[in-house]
Design an enzyme around this catalytic site. Structure first.
Site, PDB file in Angstrom:
ATOM      1  CB  SER A 142     -19.790   0.490 -28.088  1.00 40.00           C
ATOM      2  OG  SER A 142     -19.373  -0.830 -28.362  1.00 40.00           O
ATOM      3  CE1 TYR A 155     -23.557  -0.963 -24.212  1.00 37.36           C
ATOM      4  CE2 TYR A 155     -22.653  -2.240 -26.037  1.00 37.36           C
ATOM      5  CZ  TYR A 155     -22.475  -1.358 -24.989  1.00 37.36           C
ATOM      6  OH  TYR A 155     -21.217  -0.854 -24.724  1.00 37.36           O
TER       7      TYR A 155
HETATM    8  P1  NAP Z   1     -17.228  -0.970 -15.875  1.00 37.30           P
HETATM    9  O1  NAP Z   1     -15.784  -1.242 -15.748  1.00 37.30           O
HETATM   10  O2  NAP Z   1     -18.177  -2.063 -15.556  1.00 37.30           O
HETATM   11  O3  NAP Z   1     -17.538   0.308 -14.977  1.00 37.30           O
HETATM   12  C1  NAP Z   1     -18.808   0.768 -14.857  1.00 37.30           C
HETATM   13  C2  NAP Z   1     -18.805   1.993 -13.941  1.00 37.30           C
HETATM   14  O4  NAP Z   1     -20.058   2.597 -14.106  1.00 37.30           O
HETATM   15  C3  NAP Z   1     -18.666   1.686 -12.483  1.00 37.30           C
HETATM   16  O5  NAP Z   1     -17.941   2.725 -11.871  1.00 37.30           O
HETATM   17  C4  NAP Z   1     -20.112   1.663 -11.971  1.00 37.30           C
HETATM   18  O6  NAP Z   1     -20.111   1.950 -10.584  1.00 37.30           O
HETATM   19  C5  NAP Z   1     -20.716   2.753 -12.850  1.00 37.30           C
HETATM   20  N1  NAP Z   1     -22.124   2.674 -13.196  1.00 37.30           N
HETATM   21  C6  NAP Z   1     -22.805   1.617 -13.680  1.00 37.30           C
HETATM   22  N2  NAP Z   1     -24.081   1.963 -13.943  1.00 37.30           N
HETATM   23  C7  NAP Z   1     -24.198   3.286 -13.638  1.00 37.30           C
HETATM   24  C8  NAP Z   1     -25.266   4.215 -13.695  1.00 37.30           C
HETATM   25  N3  NAP Z   1     -26.490   3.874 -14.107  1.00 37.30           N
HETATM   26  N4  NAP Z   1     -25.032   5.502 -13.308  1.00 37.30           N
HETATM   27  C9  NAP Z   1     -23.807   5.859 -12.881  1.00 37.30           C
HETATM   28  N5  NAP Z   1     -22.762   5.026 -12.790  1.00 37.30           N
HETATM   29  C10 NAP Z   1     -22.954   3.741 -13.167  1.00 37.30           C
HETATM   30  O7  NAP Z   1     -17.626  -0.484 -17.369  1.00 37.30           O
HETATM   31  P2  NAP Z   1     -16.708  -0.037 -18.603  1.00 37.30           P
HETATM   32  O8  NAP Z   1     -16.359  -1.242 -19.390  1.00 37.30           O
HETATM   33  O9  NAP Z   1     -15.635   0.858 -18.108  1.00 37.30           O
HETATM   34  O10 NAP Z   1     -17.757   0.782 -19.489  1.00 37.30           O
HETATM   35  C11 NAP Z   1     -17.767   2.186 -19.542  1.00 37.30           C
HETATM   36  C12 NAP Z   1     -18.348   2.633 -20.864  1.00 37.30           C
HETATM   37  O11 NAP Z   1     -17.593   2.094 -21.942  1.00 37.30           O
HETATM   38  C13 NAP Z   1     -19.793   2.237 -21.133  1.00 37.30           C
HETATM   39  O12 NAP Z   1     -20.462   3.294 -21.766  1.00 37.30           O
HETATM   40  C14 NAP Z   1     -19.682   1.082 -22.106  1.00 37.30           C
HETATM   41  O13 NAP Z   1     -20.818   0.949 -22.937  1.00 37.30           O
HETATM   42  C15 NAP Z   1     -18.472   1.540 -22.900  1.00 37.30           C
HETATM   43  N6  NAP Z   1     -17.807   0.450 -23.617  1.00 37.30           N
HETATM   44  C16 NAP Z   1     -17.171  -0.540 -22.946  1.00 37.30           C
HETATM   45  C17 NAP Z   1     -16.556  -1.555 -23.653  1.00 37.30           C
HETATM   46  C18 NAP Z   1     -15.823  -2.681 -22.980  1.00 37.30           C
HETATM   47  O14 NAP Z   1     -15.411  -3.630 -23.706  1.00 37.30           O
HETATM   48  N7  NAP Z   1     -15.610  -2.635 -21.675  1.00 37.30           N
HETATM   49  C19 NAP Z   1     -16.612  -1.562 -25.059  1.00 37.30           C
HETATM   50  C20 NAP Z   1     -17.285  -0.535 -25.700  1.00 37.30           C
HETATM   51  C21 NAP Z   1     -17.875   0.477 -24.973  1.00 37.30           C
HETATM   52  P3  NAP Z   1     -21.410   1.661  -9.620  1.00 37.30           P
HETATM   53  O15 NAP Z   1     -21.629   0.187  -9.653  1.00 37.30           O
HETATM   54  O16 NAP Z   1     -20.980   2.201  -8.271  1.00 37.30           O
HETATM   55  O17 NAP Z   1     -22.517   2.458 -10.218  1.00 37.30           O
END
Ligand code: NAP
Length: 250
Positions: A142, A155
């Protein structure tokens, strides 16, 4: 769209929505067979259906990344069906607290380490024997890994750890496997729902972004597809910041 991943087998964790889903979809469109997973069967089934409807070769498996048995099944079922693994994207993360680091409960610290760092290592330990020559690992860090922010400081620190893990694993897994990392900026997903809910925060982040917009899951997926493909065949141990020019590093 280029078919740079034709014939490749790609595991993407936490991939039933958001960035992980977009990466799986992009890999599929570029010719890969994708193995998607997350904690809830219903989410896995729905995501599999969506990808199949787009003509993508996909298998869905329930896998909470900190569950050892489910991690084993994710690898075993992939190898049973496809025989090997070319790409692993470790994408799962938790952000369970807004406390200052010095106020964070021990069990919360453990959860952050377990899901955001340790699970990636354990998944790769299980996957490593099946990774082919020319394979590729991508960790999802991130922008917060460079400047851990007050409301998500610990985090951010776990995401800083992934920058080091990328370097260390790139060395350990060379020359057959490349290990790279993506540091997304702010992407309005469920994980970052404050961006959707709070107009003021969203606007202030857009203003700090040179390109004056939030990121999209597709922005992250495009970078992941590049890193996983032979177009990046001389790149390992690197982190690409995909944050529209937000302040990061030199
Ligand atoms: P998201 O849209 O909330 O999606 C999360 C996904 O992860 C869902 O499919 C969820 O499905 C699954 N999940 C959650 N906890 C889990 C676990 N313990 N084991 C396996 N699956 C799990 O999240 P996102 O924003 O795409 O984030 C993805 C990655 O990007 C993360 O590493 C996050 O730190 C990083 N990131 C995001 C942002 C942002 O602004 N969105 C910025 C920087 C980095 P279930 O509920 O079915 O498990």
């Amino acid at each position: 769209m280029a078919r740079r991943l034709e014939g490749k087998v790609a595991i993407v964790t936490a991939s039933t929505q958001g960035i992980g889903f977009a990466i799986a979809e992009r890999f599929g469109h570029e010719g890969a067979s994708v193995i998607i997973s997350s904690r809830k069967q219903k989410n896995v089934d729905e995501a599999v259906e969506k990808l199949k409807n787009k003509g993508i070769e996909v298998m869905g498996i329930v896998c909470h990344v900190s569950n050892a048995q489910q991690r084993k099944e994710l690898i075993d079922k992939t190898v049973q069906k496809y025989g090997h693994i070319d790409i692993v994207v470790s994408n799962a993360a938790a952000n369970p607290t807004i406390d200052n680091i010095l106020d964070t409960q021990e069990q919360t610290l453990d959860k952050l380490w377990e899901i955001n760092v340790k699970a990636s290592i354990l998944l790769l330990q299980a996957a490593a024997p099946h990774l082919k020559k020319g394979s590729s690992v991508i960790l999802i860090s991130s922008i917060g890994g460079y400047h851990p922010q007050a409301s998500m400081a610990m985090y951010g620190v776990t995401k800083t750890a992934l920058l080091g893990l990328t370097k260390a694993l790139a060395s350990e897994m060379s020359p057959d496997t490349r290990v790279n990392c993506i540091a997304p900026g702010f992407v309005p997903t469920n994980f970052a729902d404050f961006l959707v809910r709070n107009e003021t925060i969203r606007k202030s982040i857009e203003e700090k972004t040179l390109l004056r917009r939030l990121g999209t899951p597709g922005d992250m997926a495009a970078t992941a597809a590049f890193l996983a493909s032979d177009d990046a065949s001389y790149i390992t141990g690197e982190t690409i910041i995909v944050a529209g020019g937000m302040p990061s590093r030199l």
